[in-house]
Design a protein around this motif. Sequence first.
Motif, mmCIF file in Angstrom:
data_model
loop_
_atom_site.group_PDB
_atom_site.id
_atom_site.type_symbol
_atom_site.label_atom_id
_atom_site.label_comp_id
_atom_site.label_asym_id
_atom_site.label_seq_id
_atom_site.Cartn_x
_atom_site.Cartn_y
_atom_site.Cartn_z
ATOM 1 N N LEU B 12 4.785 17.506 136.972
ATOM 2 C CA LEU B 12 6.116 17.595 136.368
ATOM 3 C C LEU B 12 6.605 19.025 136.485
ATOM 4 N N ARG B 13 7.887 19.171 136.729
ATOM 5 C CA ARG B 13 8.440 20.520 136.806
ATOM 6 C C ARG B 13 8.369 21.173 135.420
ATOM 7 N N ILE B 14 7.953 22.420 135.398
ATOM 8 C CA ILE B 14 7.848 23.155 134.128
ATOM 9 C C ILE B 14 9.171 23.883 133.889
ATOM 10 N N ILE B 15 9.758 23.651 132.720
ATOM 11 C CA ILE B 15 10.985 24.355 132.344
ATOM 12 C C ILE B 15 10.610 25.496 131.410
ATOM 13 N N LYS B 16 11.006 26.691 131.796
ATOM 14 C CA LYS B 16 10.679 27.886 130.999
ATOM 15 C C LYS B 16 11.734 28.107 129.920
ATOM 16 N N THR B 17 11.358 28.888 128.939
ATOM 17 C CA THR B 17 12.259 29.252 127.843
ATOM 18 C C THR B 17 12.409 30.763 127.810
ATOM 19 N N ILE B 102 18.081 20.653 139.412
ATOM 20 C CA ILE B 102 17.612 19.581 138.517
ATOM 21 C C ILE B 102 18.606 18.418 138.579
ATOM 22 N N THR B 103 18.089 17.213 138.472
ATOM 23 C CA THR B 103 18.967 16.039 138.543
ATOM 24 C C THR B 103 18.824 15.215 137.269
ATOM 25 N N GLY B 105 18.009 12.509 134.778
ATOM 26 C CA GLY B 105 16.918 11.544 134.803
ATOM 27 C C GLY B 105 15.582 12.163 135.174
ATOM 28 N N GLU B 106 15.616 13.433 135.570
ATOM 29 C CA GLU B 106 14.339 14.069 135.954
ATOM 30 C C GLU B 106 13.456 14.286 134.727
ATOM 31 N N HIS B 107 12.213 13.945 134.894
ATOM 32 C CA HIS B 107 11.207 14.088 133.847
ATOM 33 C C HIS B 107 10.565 15.463 134.008
ATOM 34 N N VAL B 108 10.577 16.276 132.969
ATOM 35 C CA VAL B 108 10.073 17.660 133.077
ATOM 36 C C VAL B 108 9.124 17.951 131.921
ATOM 37 N N PHE B 109 8.578 19.148 131.960
ATOM 38 C CA PHE B 109 7.755 19.590 130.843
ATOM 39 C C PHE B 109 8.357 20.873 130.285
ATOM 40 N N LEU B 110 8.746 20.843 129.012
ATOM 41 C CA LEU B 110 9.262 22.043 128.342
ATOM 42 C C LEU B 110 8.066 22.848 127.854
ATOM 43 N N GLU B 111 7.873 23.990 128.472
ATOM 44 C CA GLU B 111 6.663 24.779 128.232
ATOM 45 C C GLU B 111 6.643 25.411 126.839
ATOM 46 N N ASP B 112 7.816 25.824 126.380
ATOM 47 C CA ASP B 112 7.924 26.529 125.101
ATOM 48 C C ASP B 112 9.106 25.914 124.351
ATOM 49 N N LEU B 130 4.837 22.129 117.392
ATOM 50 C CA LEU B 130 4.410 21.625 118.691
ATOM 51 C C LEU B 130 4.820 22.658 119.735
ATOM 52 N N PRO B 131 3.876 23.156 120.539
ATOM 53 C CA PRO B 131 4.250 24.229 121.472
ATOM 54 C C PRO B 131 5.098 23.758 122.656
ATOM 55 N N GLY B 132 4.729 22.620 123.243
ATOM 56 C CA GLY B 132 5.452 22.156 124.426
ATOM 57 C C GLY B 132 5.545 20.648 124.407
ATOM 58 N N CYS B 133 6.428 20.097 125.234
ATOM 59 C CA CYS B 133 6.594 18.647 125.213
ATOM 60 C C CYS B 133 7.280 18.182 126.500
ATOM 61 N N GLU B 134 7.011 16.957 126.867
ATOM 62 C CA GLU B 134 7.721 16.366 127.996
ATOM 63 C C GLU B 134 9.154 16.051 127.570
ATOM 64 N N ALA B 135 10.051 16.026 128.544
ATOM 65 C CA ALA B 135 11.456 15.760 128.240
ATOM 66 C C ALA B 135 12.129 15.187 129.481
ATOM 67 N N ILE B 136 13.278 14.562 129.256
ATOM 68 C CA ILE B 136 14.079 14.036 130.368
ATOM 69 C C ILE B 136 15.435 14.742 130.347
ATOM 70 N N TRP B 137 15.833 15.274 131.496
ATOM 71 C CA TRP B 137 17.142 15.919 131.620
ATOM 72 C C TRP B 137 18.200 14.833 131.807
ATOM 73 N N ASN B 138 19.196 14.784 130.901
ATOM 74 C CA ASN B 138 20.206 13.714 131.000
ATOM 75 C C ASN B 138 21.502 14.209 131.646
ATOM 76 N N GLY B 139 21.453 15.392 132.191
ATOM 77 C CA GLY B 139 22.642 15.958 132.822
ATOM 78 C C GLY B 139 23.311 17.004 131.960
ATOM 79 N N GLU B 140 23.033 16.941 130.651
ATOM 80 C CA GLU B 140 23.645 17.913 129.724
ATOM 81 C C GLU B 140 22.598 18.636 128.894
ATOM 82 N N THR B 141 21.571 17.901 128.527
ATOM 83 C CA THR B 141 20.525 18.496 127.699
ATOM 84 C C THR B 141 19.206 17.751 127.949
#
Lengths: 89, 157
Positions: B12-17, B102-103, B105-112, B130-141
Motif C-alpha cells: 500500500l502506498r504510504i501517505i506521510k504527514t 493519487i486516484t 478509491g486508492e487504498h493507502v496507509f496513513l503513517e502518522d 492509534l499511530p497509523g491506519c489504512e485509509a481510502i482516498w475518496n477524491g477529497e479526503t
Amino acid sequence: MKFNPVTKHLFTDDNQLIKQLNCPFNLNWEDLELTKSQGRKRCQLCNKEIIDTESMTESYLVQKMKQNPDLCLKVDLDQANIRVEINNA
Amino acid sequence: MRDRLKENTNNLRIIKTARDKDAINQAAKAGYFPLIKVLEPSEQIRSKFAVLQNLKTGEILVPNDFRCSSGGKDYTKIIDFTPYYPYSFSSPYAAYLIPKDITAGEHVFLEDLIEDLVGSTSNQGDKYRLPGCEAIWNGETFEIQYNPEIDSRHFMG
C-alpha cells in the motif's frame, strides 16, 4: 521494565533503552502466526519474529536486541513486568 | 486478517504527514498537496499522573502507573492520580501529503494519523492514540479504515 506508550520506548528499570517499538500496523497479536518457540510469533507483513516480553527478563531482551536490533517486541500495558512511565508528565 | 495482510504485502502506498509550517511548505514545493487538518484532541485519549514529593529535599516523582503509587517513606502524595492528555505536537494543525497521482478509491496507509483514534488501552483506564491506519482516498479526503474491534492492549514493533 518501563514502557512509555506515547513514545513507545521500552527501558530497563535502570533506564537503559531496550527498543523503541515502531510497528505502524495495527495488528492483532492473536492473529499472528505461531512459531515453534513459546512467546514468539511471526508477522507475515514483515516476515519477522516478534518476542512477547511478558515472560522475558530485561537482561535477556537487552542481549537479544544487541544481537539483532531489528527484532520486534510485543508489550502489553497490563503485563506484570512492565510499569508505564511517561517522562513528560 | 488474511485479506489485510495480503493488501499490505502488496505494498500500500504510504501517505506521510507534515506536522508544522516548514514541513508543509517543503512538501508543497516538492509537488505534494498538503491536506490541512486541525488537531482535535479526543477526550477518550487519556493517561494519568500523580506527583509525590520528598518533603525534605523537595524532589518529586511523577508516576503514571498505579503500581508505582508510592515513592517510599520519604515521599508524600501531593497530587493524586489525575487524568491528562499525554501528547504534544509542534503545531495545532498538520497535513497529509497527497501525491499528485493519487486516484479516488486508492487504498493507502496513513503513517502518522492526525485524527485521534484509540489505539491502545490498559486495565487502568488509560487510552493511547492509534499511530497509523489504512485509509481510502475518496477524491477529497481519506476515509479511515479504523477497526475498533482490534484488540488494543498490545504494542508491537
